[in-house]
Design a protein around this motif. Structure first.
Motif, PDB file in Angstrom:
ATOM      1  N   LEU A 293       0.843  -1.189   0.000  1.00 19.71           N
ATOM      2  CA  LEU A 293       0.000   0.000   0.000  1.00 19.71           C
ATOM      3  C   LEU A 293       0.880   1.240   0.000  1.00 19.71           C
ATOM      4  CD1 LEU A 293      -3.250   0.439   2.049  1.00 19.71           C
ATOM      5  CD2 LEU A 293      -1.631   2.312   1.939  1.00 19.71           C
ATOM      6  N   LEU A 294       0.478   2.221  -0.784  1.00 18.71           N
ATOM      7  CA  LEU A 294       1.104   3.543  -0.772  1.00 18.71           C
ATOM      8  C   LEU A 294       0.099   4.521  -0.193  1.00 18.71           C
ATOM      9  CD1 LEU A 294       3.129   5.781  -1.504  1.00 18.71           C
ATOM     10  CD2 LEU A 294       2.175   5.765  -3.837  1.00 18.71           C
ATOM     11  N   ALA A 295       0.456   5.134   0.939  1.00 15.81           N
ATOM     12  CA  ALA A 295      -0.403   6.147   1.569  1.00 15.81           C
ATOM     13  C   ALA A 295       0.238   7.509   1.376  1.00 15.81           C
ATOM     14  CB  ALA A 295      -0.580   5.846   3.059  1.00 15.81           C
ATOM     15  N   THR A 296      -0.482   8.422   0.740  1.00  9.17           N
ATOM     16  CA  THR A 296       0.029   9.763   0.533  1.00  9.17           C
ATOM     17  C   THR A 296      -0.673  10.740   1.468  1.00  9.17           C
ATOM     18  OG1 THR A 296      -1.581  10.204  -1.229  1.00  9.17           O
ATOM     19  CG2 THR A 296       0.551   9.295  -1.876  1.00  9.17           C
ATOM     20  N   ALA A 297       0.029  11.785   1.834  1.00  6.30           N
ATOM     21  CA  ALA A 297      -0.516  12.835   2.695  1.00  6.30           C
ATOM     22  C   ALA A 297      -0.457  14.148   1.937  1.00  6.30           C
ATOM     23  CB  ALA A 297       0.281  12.925   4.000  1.00  6.30           C
ATOM     24  N   GLY A 298      -1.610  14.638   1.503  1.00  8.54           N
ATOM     25  CA  GLY A 298      -1.667  15.857   0.714  1.00  8.54           C
ATOM     26  C   GLY A 298      -1.676  15.567  -0.774  1.00  8.54           C
ATOM     27  N   GLY A 299      -2.038  16.563  -1.548  1.00  9.37           N
ATOM     28  CA  GLY A 299      -2.017  16.431  -2.999  1.00  9.37           C
ATOM     29  C   GLY A 299      -3.143  15.618  -3.579  1.00  9.37           C
TER      30      GLY A 299
ATOM     31  N   ASP B  18      -2.146  19.797  -6.965  1.00  8.73           N
ATOM     32  CA  ASP B  18      -2.473  18.475  -6.436  1.00  8.73           C
ATOM     33  C   ASP B  18      -2.348  17.445  -7.549  1.00  8.73           C
ATOM     34  OD1 ASP B  18      -3.107  19.468  -3.874  1.00  8.73           O
ATOM     35  OD2 ASP B  18      -5.109  20.049  -4.561  1.00  8.73           O
ATOM     36  N   HIS B  19      -1.328  16.576  -7.442  1.00  5.26           N
ATOM     37  CA  HIS B  19      -1.020  15.667  -8.555  1.00  5.26           C
ATOM     38  C   HIS B  19      -1.225  14.194  -8.220  1.00  5.26           C
ATOM     39  CE1 HIS B  19       0.667  19.053 -10.723  1.00  5.26           C
ATOM     40  NE2 HIS B  19       1.476  19.325  -9.700  1.00  5.26           N
ATOM     41  N   VAL B  20      -1.635  13.866  -7.025  1.00  3.28           N
ATOM     42  CA  VAL B  20      -1.758  12.452  -6.653  1.00  3.28           C
ATOM     43  C   VAL B  20      -2.749  11.736  -7.563  1.00  3.28           C
ATOM     44  CG1 VAL B  20      -2.522  10.857  -4.840  1.00  3.28           C
ATOM     45  CG2 VAL B  20      -1.065  12.802  -4.271  1.00  3.28           C
ATOM     46  N   ARG B  21      -3.879  12.383  -7.833  1.00  3.79           N
ATOM     47  CA  ARG B  21      -4.916  11.752  -8.649  1.00  3.79           C
ATOM     48  C   ARG B  21      -4.422  11.457 -10.054  1.00  3.79           C
ATOM     49  NH1 ARG B  21      -7.580  15.474  -8.284  1.00  3.79           N
ATOM     50  NH2 ARG B  21      -9.035  14.913  -6.614  1.00  3.79           N
ATOM     51  N   THR B  22      -3.805  12.428 -10.667  1.00  2.00           N
ATOM     52  CA  THR B  22      -3.426  12.277 -12.071  1.00  2.00           C
ATOM     53  C   THR B  22      -2.144  11.473 -12.248  1.00  2.00           C
ATOM     54  OG1 THR B  22      -2.317  14.423 -11.939  1.00  2.00           O
ATOM     55  CG2 THR B  22      -4.590  14.390 -12.768  1.00  2.00           C
ATOM     56  N   VAL B  23      -1.171  11.681 -11.360  1.00  5.02           N
ATOM     57  CA  VAL B  23       0.130  11.027 -11.529  1.00  5.02           C
ATOM     58  C   VAL B  23       0.116   9.595 -10.992  1.00  5.02           C
ATOM     59  CG1 VAL B  23       2.568  11.096 -10.863  1.00  5.02           C
ATOM     60  CG2 VAL B  23       1.369  13.203 -11.504  1.00  5.02           C
ATOM     61  N   LEU B  24      -0.481   9.402  -9.809  1.00  6.86           N
ATOM     62  CA  LEU B  24      -0.449   8.085  -9.181  1.00  6.86           C
ATOM     63  C   LEU B  24      -1.722   7.280  -9.428  1.00  6.86           C
ATOM     64  CD1 LEU B  24       1.136   9.013  -5.718  1.00  6.86           C
ATOM     65  CD2 LEU B  24       2.263   8.447  -7.881  1.00  6.86           C
ATOM     66  N   GLY B  25      -2.853   7.979  -9.554  1.00  5.68           N
ATOM     67  CA  GLY B  25      -4.107   7.260  -9.760  1.00  5.68           C
ATOM     68  C   GLY B  25      -4.216   6.629 -11.118  1.00  5.68           C
ATOM     69  N   GLY B  26      -3.579   7.240 -12.106  1.00  5.08           N
ATOM     70  CA  GLY B  26      -3.562   6.645 -13.439  1.00  5.08           C
ATOM     71  C   GLY B  26      -4.929   6.509 -14.077  1.00  5.08           C
ATOM     72  N   GLY B  27      -5.876   7.302 -13.627  1.00  4.07           N
ATOM     73  CA  GLY B  27      -7.206   7.228 -14.239  1.00  4.07           C
ATOM     74  C   GLY B  27      -7.987   5.996 -13.860  1.00  4.07           C
TER      75      GLY B  27
ATOM     76  N   PHE C 106      -2.002   1.003  -7.246  1.00  6.26           N
ATOM     77  CA  PHE C 106      -0.709   1.582  -7.589  1.00  6.26           C
ATOM     78  C   PHE C 106       0.244   0.426  -7.833  1.00  6.26           C
ATOM     79  CE2 PHE C 106       3.569   3.083  -6.559  1.00  6.26           C
ATOM     80  CZ  PHE C 106       3.661   4.164  -7.421  1.00  6.26           C
ATOM     81  N   GLY C 107       0.566   0.199  -9.100  1.00  6.15           N
ATOM     82  CA  GLY C 107       1.380  -0.957  -9.440  1.00  6.15           C
ATOM     83  C   GLY C 107       0.669  -2.230  -9.022  1.00  6.15           C
ATOM     84  N   THR C 108       1.342  -3.069  -8.247  1.00  2.07           N
ATOM     85  CA  THR C 108       0.725  -4.297  -7.755  1.00  2.07           C
ATOM     86  C   THR C 108       0.057  -4.099  -6.390  1.00  2.07           C
ATOM     87  OG1 THR C 108       2.829  -4.964  -6.749  1.00  2.07           O
ATOM     88  CG2 THR C 108       2.376  -5.736  -8.992  1.00  2.07           C
ATOM     89  N   GLY C 109       0.133  -2.886  -5.850  1.00  3.57           N
ATOM     90  CA  GLY C 109      -0.440  -2.617  -4.539  1.00  3.57           C
ATOM     91  C   GLY C 109      -1.630  -1.688  -4.613  1.00  3.57           C
ATOM     92  N   ARG C 110      -1.926  -1.063  -3.500  1.00  2.00           N
ATOM     93  CA  ARG C 110      -3.066  -0.157  -3.416  1.00  2.00           C
ATOM     94  C   ARG C 110      -2.586   1.258  -3.128  1.00  2.00           C
ATOM     95  NH1 ARG C 110      -2.399  -5.290  -1.712  1.00  2.00           N
ATOM     96  NH2 ARG C 110      -4.254  -6.586  -1.907  1.00  2.00           N
ATOM     97  N   LEU C 111      -3.390   2.213  -3.523  1.00  2.00           N
ATOM     98  CA  LEU C 111      -3.102   3.629  -3.289  1.00  2.00           C
ATOM     99  C   LEU C 111      -4.201   4.206  -2.416  1.00  2.00           C
ATOM    100  CD1 LEU C 111      -1.731   6.417  -3.873  1.00  2.00           C
ATOM    101  CD2 LEU C 111      -3.229   6.547  -5.903  1.00  2.00           C
ATOM    102  N   LEU C 112      -3.812   4.821  -1.306  1.00  2.00           N
ATOM    103  CA  LEU C 112      -4.761   5.523  -0.453  1.00  2.00           C
ATOM    104  C   LEU C 112      -4.274   6.950  -0.293  1.00  2.00           C
ATOM    105  CD1 LEU C 112      -7.253   5.569   1.397  1.00  2.00           C
ATOM    106  CD2 LEU C 112      -5.761   4.824   3.272  1.00  2.00           C
ATOM    107  N   GLY C 113      -4.961   7.873  -0.939  1.00  2.00           N
ATOM    108  CA  GLY C 113      -4.606   9.285  -0.856  1.00  2.00           C
ATOM    109  C   GLY C 113      -5.373   9.945   0.267  1.00  2.00           C
ATOM    110  N   LEU C 114      -4.656  10.542   1.207  1.00  2.00           N
ATOM    111  CA  LEU C 114      -5.259  11.180   2.377  1.00  2.00           C
ATOM    112  C   LEU C 114      -5.051  12.688   2.331  1.00  2.00           C
ATOM    113  CD1 LEU C 114      -3.989   8.630   5.055  1.00  2.00           C
ATOM    114  CD2 LEU C 114      -6.278   8.739   4.036  1.00  2.00           C
ATOM    115  N   PRO C 115      -5.887  13.448   3.035  1.00  2.00           N
ATOM    116  CA  PRO C 115      -5.727  14.908   3.026  1.00  2.00           C
ATOM    117  C   PRO C 115      -4.398  15.333   3.637  1.00  2.00           C
ATOM    118  CG  PRO C 115      -7.870  14.263   3.909  1.00  2.00           C
ATOM    119  CD  PRO C 115      -7.053  13.022   3.806  1.00  2.00           C
ATOM    120  N   GLY C 116      -3.925  16.515   3.234  1.00  2.00           N
ATOM    121  CA  GLY C 116      -2.681  17.038   3.774  1.00  2.00           C
ATOM    122  C   GLY C 116      -2.848  17.741   5.103  1.00  2.00           C
ATOM    123  N   ASN C 117      -4.047  18.194   5.399  1.00  2.00           N
ATOM    124  CA  ASN C 117      -4.300  18.787   6.703  1.00  2.00           C
ATOM    125  C   ASN C 117      -4.045  17.728   7.776  1.00  2.00           C
ATOM    126  OD1 ASN C 117      -6.143  19.332   9.090  1.00  2.00           O
ATOM    127  ND2 ASN C 117      -6.259  21.283   7.994  1.00  2.00           N
TER     128      ASN C 117
END
Length: 405
Positions: free
Chosen positions: A243-249, A256-265, A285-296
């Motif tokens: 799993l890739l967990a992002t904070a912000g973006g 904010d590029h997480v959706r377009t760059v990592l989400g891949g549509g 995200f690749g063979t794993g999962r992507l969880l994008g979280l708020p930056g606040n």
């Protein structure tokens, strides 16, 4: 935006249990069982004395009273690890100590305090029932019995039970590997000099700590600048993680590029009807999962409790936590809008043991000090009417982790 419950359900559906591995009992604390623990022996393996005293045949003492004690001949001694080695004959007693095997022929133990004895004789003034002060074989568990179920996170008590069941190795689910990536030109690491408009990064450190409390292994990838190139470059190190967990973006701003760059549509969802939060996304995200979280920081932490924690539990084979926690409200709350609200609060108990929850008067999502002091989140469904002191409200306790006793 989708409801909180739907977002959580989609995350759980995508997070299947990780493969099992074998670990030594000494490394089992906090791990989640992939298979039941089956006892390899009967415990206790023999009938044993529950206290120091005399092993007797209850039939010999049927007439014993304080006024007319029965005299029995001393036949020997049994201590823990050292049995009597013979059969107790009628009219005899064996000196026995706590945990010692009950001699063959004996069916009860009389406390030493009740008896008087000399070198050859013990006088017993009571008439014990069969089984008195005897711990029977198999009282705790039987050989072949499943003493712990699959899907259980092992506590210190479970480790002790597993040892008692004579099980030195366990099959557990592999620990989830989580990459954590913060974003933002304004973000600097703790201890670094701060320039104008810059703030200290706290999200990634909090997320890594949460992963650890839930049995995962976290890797902090650092802070990505607000460019697609920086985000993609740092996120490449998360390939192969579960799993890739992002904070912000994860919002929809120009930087904010997480959706377009990592989400891949190919996102499963993008936006949740909640506050604090809303800017939450989930996908592959690749063979794993992507969880994008708020930056606040507070928003990210609340969303991590609601989404990252159950994801980690699911990856380790744990069933969803469906327990409902309710408390009395100690202060009024306003009506909710169209989003669910998760109100930070302290939790106490009345003298009668009833939980009482007090919301902080200020709920600003930048106040990490309040978040650290919070014991619970008060759950407010969308369009809930005002709540008054004394009302019963649903809460999410914040004090659970894999290191519970």
């Amino acid at each position: 935006m989708i409801p909180v419950a739907e977002a959580r359900a989609r995350i759980l559906a995508a997070c299947r249990p990780l493969p099992a591995e074998t670990v030594a009992l000494t490394d089992a604390l906090g791990r989640v069982l992939a298979e039941p623990v089956t006892a390899r022996l009967t415990q206790p393996p023999f009938a044993a004395a529950m206290m120091d005293g005399w092993a007797v045949r209850s039939a010999d003492l049927a007439s014993a009273t304080p006024a007319s004690p029965v005299a029995l001949a001393r036949a020997g001694e049994a201590s823990a690890g050292h049995g009597f080695g013979g059969t107790l004959a009628p009219g005899h007693a064996v000196r026995i100590f706590t945990g010692a095997p009950l001699p063959d022929g004996a069916d009860a133990v009389v406390m030493q305090e009740d008896c008087t004895a000399d070198a050859t004789t013990v006088r017993v003034p009571v008439s014990p029932r069969p089984g008195k002060f005897v711990r029977p074989a198999g009282l705790d568990f039987q050989e072949g019995e499943a003493v712990l179920p699959a899907g259980r996170r092992l506590t210190s008590r479970d480790v002790a039970l597993t040892a008692a069941a004579n099980v030195p190795w366990l099959r557990v689910h592999r620990r989830p590997r989580v990459a954590v990536l913060a974003t933002g030109d304004e973000v600097r690491l703790p201890g670094e000099p701060l320039g104008p408009g810059q703030i200290v990064s706290s999200n990634a450190f909090g997320l890594c700590a949460l992963v650890a409390t839930q049995g995962g292994i976290a890797s902090n990838l650092g802070v990505a600048r607000d460019t697609a190139e920086s985000l993609a470059g740092l996120a490449a190190a998360a390939e192969g993680f579960d799993l890739l967990a992002t904070a912000g973006g994860a919002s929809k701003g120009d930087y904010d590029h997480v959706r377009t760059v990592l989400g891949g549509g190919a996102l499963d969802f993008d936006g949740v009807a909640m506050k604090p939060g809303k800017a939450v996304l989930f996908g592959r995200f690749g063979t794993g999962r992507l969880l994008g979280l708020p930056g606040n920081p507070v928003s990210g932490a609340v969303c991590a409790v609601l989404f990252l924690k159950p994801a980690l539990q699911a990856l380790q084979g744990m069933a969803p936590d469906t327990r409902r926690h309710v408390a009395r409200l100690a202060a009024p709350l306003p009506a909710c809008d169209s989003r669910a609200d998760f109100v930070r609060a302290t939790l106490a108990h009345t003298d009668a043991g009833e939980p009482v929850v007090t919301p902080f008067p200020k709920q600003d999502t930048a106040m990490t000090s309040r978040l650290a002091r919070a014991d619970a989140l008060i759950v407010r469904e969308p369009r809930s009417p005002p709540a008054e002191p004394g009302d019963r409200v649903d809460i999410i306790p914040l004090a659970e982790g894999c290191l519970n006793l």
